[in-house]
Enzyme design. Structure first.
Site, PDB file in Angstrom:
ATOM      1  N   ASP A   1     -40.833  52.458  60.476  1.00 60.00           N
ATOM      2  CA  ASP A   1     -42.059  53.134  60.928  1.00 60.00           C
ATOM      3  C   ASP A   1     -42.327  52.814  62.408  1.00 60.00           C
ATOM      4  OD1 ASP A   1     -42.844  50.521  60.562  1.00 60.00           O
ATOM      5  OD2 ASP A   1     -44.540  50.969  59.249  1.00 60.00           O
TER       6      ASP A   1
ATOM      7  N   GLU B   1     -43.815  45.996  53.451  1.00 62.25           N
ATOM      8  CA  GLU B   1     -44.264  44.768  54.128  1.00 62.25           C
ATOM      9  C   GLU B   1     -45.108  43.910  53.187  1.00 62.25           C
ATOM     10  OE1 GLU B   1     -46.173  45.612  57.873  1.00 62.25           O
ATOM     11  OE2 GLU B   1     -44.424  46.686  58.649  1.00 62.25           O
TER      12      GLU B   1
ATOM     13  N   GLU C   1     -39.447  38.644  60.306  1.00 62.58           N
ATOM     14  CA  GLU C   1     -39.742  39.095  61.676  1.00 62.58           C
ATOM     15  C   GLU C   1     -40.575  38.061  62.424  1.00 62.58           C
ATOM     16  OE1 GLU C   1     -41.084  43.142  62.124  1.00 62.58           O
ATOM     17  OE2 GLU C   1     -41.566  42.855  64.236  1.00 62.58           O
TER      18      GLU C   1
ATOM     19  N   ASP D   1     -38.847  52.848  55.568  1.00 63.34           N
ATOM     20  CA  ASP D   1     -40.115  52.122  55.533  1.00 63.34           C
ATOM     21  C   ASP D   1     -41.168  52.912  54.788  1.00 63.34           C
ATOM     22  OD1 ASP D   1     -40.357  49.583  56.634  1.00 63.34           O
ATOM     23  OD2 ASP D   1     -40.345  50.340  58.691  1.00 63.34           O
TER      24      ASP D   1
ATOM     25  N   LYS E   1     -38.511  50.032  52.080  1.00 65.07           N
ATOM     26  CA  LYS E   1     -38.935  48.709  52.562  1.00 65.07           C
ATOM     27  C   LYS E   1     -40.462  48.651  52.539  1.00 65.07           C
ATOM     28  CE  LYS E   1     -38.384  47.314  57.067  1.00 65.07           C
ATOM     29  NZ  LYS E   1     -39.764  47.055  57.533  1.00 65.07           N
TER      30      LYS E   1
HETATM   31  O1  KIV Z   1     -40.133  49.620  61.546  1.00 71.39           O
HETATM   32  C1  KIV Z   1     -39.193  48.907  61.946  1.00 71.39           C
HETATM   33  O2  KIV Z   1     -38.406  49.279  62.810  1.00 71.39           O
HETATM   34  C2  KIV Z   1     -39.061  47.592  61.342  1.00 71.39           C
HETATM   35  C3  KIV Z   1     -38.183  46.624  62.056  1.00 71.39           C
HETATM   36  C4  KIV Z   1     -38.926  46.068  63.210  1.00 71.39           C
HETATM   37  C5  KIV Z   1     -37.683  45.582  61.134  1.00 71.39           C
HETATM   38  O3  KIV Z   1     -39.670  47.316  60.366  1.00 71.39           O
END
Ligand code: KIV
Length: 312
Positions: free
Chosen positions: A45, A116, A183, A84, A114
């Site tokens: 994202d 968070e 991260e 994401d 993914k």
């Molecule tokens: O959105 C993204 O690019 C990420 C990376 C920073 C791991 O989550």
């Protein structure tokens, strides 16, 4: 072409082969990442910041993610594509998360999602995994919570925060996550986490001891020069090359050296003669010419097909 699966990714970690992951947001960059044999492509994202021009990832919607992910999947070849889940698409509960993850998987053809968050996202990770959706976790500096962190700051520097992050990683592993992004955390902490869980850790600003590394493509290419994070190494100044190319293009248009004969197309002399004899003299009265051309429309159409036959 065989896709990299989560089993292949786990095998890389078990064999001690470092895992490279890179973001991509469109078809050409996905084609290049897959040609470079990068095992995992993340449709991050971060596209909100480096592609759409927002100052955080928070405004990014599911539709934005799906639009970009579809293009990435088409160019991804053997690379595993993880997408994401954007802000607001999973925080309200696992039911919403399951519905939205299903939509992302069905509409994009990606391989995993993914999410968070550590302990707060563990139930969601578990429900999605049980439903057959592979989930990558993401802890440390989680950009969707940047307002809560008060900026893009290194996490886990105090003993209490560090222990919290170790426990987050373990919870994600128990919930069924197939990998976890770490991260912006100190090197020693990412090493401790990597040693304590048996799924791959993918670091960004987390030092060299993770099972793999992820970077934002625009950062390593030098395509996005507004902000250069400390953890990102600019391998090339592609932005500089593009700027120089655009300036040269403008110059050549302005001095008429582009297009040259190489970029132009020519017509058969006979066809050209035929056109000239049929068209009114355009140097005279233009409106009259338009009228005559309209009146002659049918005849012109017939002539055009005649030219096409000649050209064939
Ligand atoms: O959105 C993204 O690019 C990420 C990376 C920073 C791991 O989550």
């Amino acid at each position: 072409m065989k896709k990299n699966t989560i089993t292949d990714i786990q095998n890389m970690r078990d064999q001690g082969s470092p895992i490279a992951m890179i973001t991509a947001y469109d078809y050409p960059s996905a084609c290049l990442a897959s040609e470079a044999e990068i095992p995992i492509i993340l449709v991050g994202d971060t596209l909100g910041m480096v592609v759409l021009g927002y100052d955080s990832t928070i405004p990014v919607t599911i539709d934005d993610m799906i639009h970009h992910a579809k293009a990435v999947v088409r160019g991804s070849g053997a690379s595993h594509v993880v997408v994401d889940m954007p802000f607001g698409s999973y925080q309200s509960g696992w039911q919403d998360a399951l519905r939205n993850a299903t939509k992302i998987l069905q509409e994009t053809g990606c391989d995993s999602v993914k999410i968070e968050g550590g302990s707060r996202s563990a139930e969601t990770v578990q429900r999605l995994s049980e439903a057959g959706i592979p989930v990558m976790g993401h802890i440390g500096l989680t950009p969707q919570s940047v307002k809560q962190f008060g900026g893009f700051k290194v996490q886990g520097k105090t003993p209490k925060d560090a222990v919290h992050l170790i426990s987050d990683a373990k919870e994600l592993e128990s919930a069924g996550a197939y990998a976890v992004v770490l991260e912006l955390i100190p090197v020693a902490l990412s090493q401790m986490i990597t040693q304590r869980i048996s799924i791959p850790t993918i670091g960004i600003g987390a030092g060299p001891f993770c099972s793999g590394q992820v970077q934002v493509m625009h950062d390593i290419l030098g395509l996005f020069n507004k902000f250069q994070p400390k953890h990102a190494k600019q391998f090339h100044n592609v932005g500089g090359d593009i700027l120089a190319t655009l300036m040269e293009y403008r110059k050549q248009v302005e001095d008429r050296s582009f297009p040259s004969a190489n970029e132009s197309f020519y017509m058969d002399d006979h066809a050209l003669e035929l056109i000239r004899s049929q068209l009114p003299d355009l140097d005279n009265d233009l409106s009259d010419a338009v009228r005559i051309m309209t009146e002659q429309n049918y005849e012109l159409i017939a002539r055009v097909s005649e030219f096409e036959n000649i050209m064939d």
